[in-house]
Each structure stands twice: as C-alpha cells, then as structure tokens.
Design an enzyme around this catalytic site. Structure first.
Site, PDB file in Angstrom:
ATOM      1  N   HIS A 153       0.800  -1.225   0.000  1.00  0.00           N
ATOM      2  CA  HIS A 153       0.000   0.000   0.000  1.00  0.00           C
ATOM      3  C   HIS A 153       0.848   1.298   0.000  1.00  0.00           C
ATOM      4  O   HIS A 153       0.773   2.100  -0.920  1.00  0.00           O
ATOM      5  CB  HIS A 153      -0.906   0.015   1.244  1.00  0.00           C
ATOM      6  CG  HIS A 153      -1.806  -1.172   1.374  1.00  0.00           C
ATOM      7  ND1 HIS A 153      -2.887  -1.403   0.534  1.00  0.00           N
ATOM      8  CD2 HIS A 153      -1.787  -2.213   2.246  1.00  0.00           C
ATOM      9  CE1 HIS A 153      -3.491  -2.531   0.899  1.00  0.00           C
ATOM     10  NE2 HIS A 153      -2.848  -3.048   1.927  1.00  0.00           N
TER      11      HIS A 153
HETATM   12  O1  RIB Z   1      -5.066   0.167   4.681  1.00  0.00           O
HETATM   13  C1  RIB Z   1      -3.669   0.157   4.447  1.00  0.00           C
HETATM   14  C2  RIB Z   1      -2.989   1.140   5.348  1.00  0.00           C
HETATM   15  O2  RIB Z   1      -3.196   0.755   6.689  1.00  0.00           O
HETATM   16  C3  RIB Z   1      -1.446   1.183   5.167  1.00  0.00           C
HETATM   17  O3  RIB Z   1      -1.000   2.484   5.421  1.00  0.00           O
HETATM   18  C4  RIB Z   1      -0.947   0.259   6.237  1.00  0.00           C
HETATM   19  O4  RIB Z   1       0.350   0.626   6.720  1.00  0.00           O
HETATM   20  C5  RIB Z   1      -1.949   0.501   7.320  1.00  0.00           C
HETATM   21  O5  RIB Z   1      -1.557   1.659   8.015  1.00  0.00           O
END
Ligand code: RIB
Ligand code: CA
Length: 303
Positions: A232
C-alpha cells in the site's frame, strides 16, 4: 528531487515506503502517528528504519490518540511490534523534542509535499492550528480510502477509518491532494518473485525488506491461501516521485464521519451520467505495477 515529509505509522509497508522515498526524494523529516501500532512503537520503528538507511533524517513523534473516536491499531496485520517481529537493527537514534504537529506547522513550506501513510491525525491537528496550512504547502499524497471495497470494514480503509474526523479535515483543507486508495494499491502485488529480486541485492536494506515482505506473504497465505499481498504505502510515495506511472481522475472525495455502518468511508463522485460535485482530489485509478515494483526493488540496491 522532490522535497518530502513522510507522516507514517510503521508498519511494514510504511518502512518500505520510507526507504523508497529516501532513495528518490529529499526526505526533510519523518513524522509519526498512532495507527498500525501505538505512536511510541511507530516512532521506534521509524527511527530504526532511518538508522538502517544510514541517514540523518529527523523523526518527530506525533499524535497518540485520534482526533475523535476510539484508538484502534492494526497489529493483526503488522505484528505487535509493527514490523512483523523481524530481527531489529540496533542503533542509538532518538526522536526530536519538537512534536510532529509543531514541525509540520513551522517547517513545512511551499516546496514540500507531505506523504501521509497512516491516520491523518497529525495533519488535522496542524490544520486545527492553521486552517491555511494545507494551501501553503506543495500538496498531500495520501495512502488511504478506496473507490471500491474497504479492508478494516466492508466500505472503509484502515487509515481513514482510524480517524474519520481527521480525514474530513484534510479533504476539506483546500490542499492539493493525491489519493492512493485500496482500488489502486491492490494493483501493486508482491509475491515470492519480489522477495527473490530483493534478497538477491544482498544489502542491509534489502535483507530488512525481504524479511518484511516474507512476513506479509506469510500472513496472506494464512488469510487467503496464497503468497500474494498488496503493497500500500509505497504507492503514495511514487505518486509524487514517479507520477508518470499513474493514471489519475479528478474527483470530489468526502469522508463519512457519522455512519453506523459506513464510518470512515471515502465517498467518491465518479458519476458519468450527471454533473459531478466539484473535485478536490486527484484519485489514482491505475499504476504501472511492473515498473513500480522495479523502482521499489532498485531503491534498495545501495548499502
Ligand atoms: O489500509 C492500508 C494502510 O493501513 C497502510 O497504510 C498500512 O500501513 C496501514 O496503516
Ligand atoms: Ca501505514
């Protein structure tokens, strides 16, 4: 090179995003927030990551509690220590005495992009003290939200769900915004092939990242039965350092803050049949995942 401030809650993918940013941008500072793990832990993880990268990047510790609502964590996806319980790099770094909010308020200027990889609490606190702050900086690149399904709930993504009021403040701040939601980040999948490419580099950074990726793949295998996982946070860094890898759509993004079932949902106007609501965000809709993985792996080449 772009000048960035990384606001994050390391977090396995946050740590990888920090190393990517250090290679492709001038990272002015890192600010930490409670999210995946409590802020003391996310700060410790950010300090260890910059020590591993052998840079003098300062780390400013931030919000312990969300702007509103209950404090939640995501250790189920990142391990209790936030970095998958992998072997920790010993170092003597400490965070700065100034708070994250005071740093963001005093030291972030018109050439700086803020890359937000966790709940938006620090940014909301800053806007609370100076409502024009968002218009005075270059922009904010957010990993958060989704034009489709959620993860922490059927419709909400973790970072936005963890502090919906803070997110609403950021999306109405007038800042130039880029949003990398789950619809985008799920296009960037890592596999065992990625781990092999990283491990073959044989640097301290690559061994650290290979261990983080293995943790994420092991978790994916338990969850969905296959060793394939979305990466992500690096997407929000690439959206600033490598924008040509993306397709964006100008949309109005609003945050549901009241819904019993929909709290933390990013409500995004992508209608084609009616005039849309006035856009406030560049929503990333596509990424060249093959090239993005190559940029991420190459960023780990140097010691
Ligand atoms: O939903 C994904 C996010 O949530 C990313 O930033 C991961 O590190 C968590 O913080
Ligand atoms: Ca994160």
């Amino acid at each position: 090179m772009r000048s960035l401030v990384i606001d994050c809650d390391p977090g396995c993918d946050d740590a990888i995003a920090i190393l990517l940013a250090l290679r492709h941008a001038n990272v002015k500072a890192i600010t930490t927030v409670s999210g995946n793990v409590p802020v003391a832990q996310s700060t410790a993880n950010a300090l260890m990551t910059v020590a591993l990268a052998n840079t003098e990047t300062p780390v400013y510790s931030g919000a312990r509690l969300p702007f509103s609502g209950p404090q939640i964590h995501n250790d189920v996806n990142h391990g209790r220590d936030g970095l998958g319980g992998i072997k920790r790099h010993s170092h003597s770094r400490t965070s700065e005495s100034k708070s994250a909010c005071n740093f963001l308020l005093d030291c972030v200027s018109k050439d700086d992009w803020v890359v937000a990889l966790g709940p938006l609490t620090n940014l909301a606190q800053t806007l609370e003290r100076d409502s024009d702050w968002g218009k005075r900086i270059a922009g904010i690149s957010i990993m958060g939200g989704s034009t489709s399904v959620g993860n922490i709930s059927p419709v909400a993504e973790f970072n936005t769900f963890a502090d919906p009021q803070a997110a609403a403040k950021v999306y109405t701040s007038g800042a130039k915004l880029k949003m990398c939601g789950l619809n985008l980040t799920h296009q960037l999948q890592v596999t065992d092939e990625t781990v092999s490419m990283v491990s073959d580099l044989r640097t301290a950074k690559s061994s650290f990242v290979a261990a983080l990726l293995n943790f994420l793949l092991k978790r994916a295998e338990r969850l969905i039965g296959s060793r394939c996982a979305p990466l992500h946070d690096p997407c929000a860094v690439l959206a600033v350092t490598h924008p040509t890898l993306f397709e964006f759509e100008e949309c109005c993004v609003e945050i549901e803050t009241q819904g019993a079932l929909t709290s933390g949902m990013t409500v995004i106007d992508q209608r084609t049949t009616r005039p849309r609501l006035a856009p406030n965000t560049l929503v990333a809709t596509h990424i060249d995942a093959t090239e993005a993985i190559k940029v991420i792996v190459d960023s780990l080449e140097t010691q």
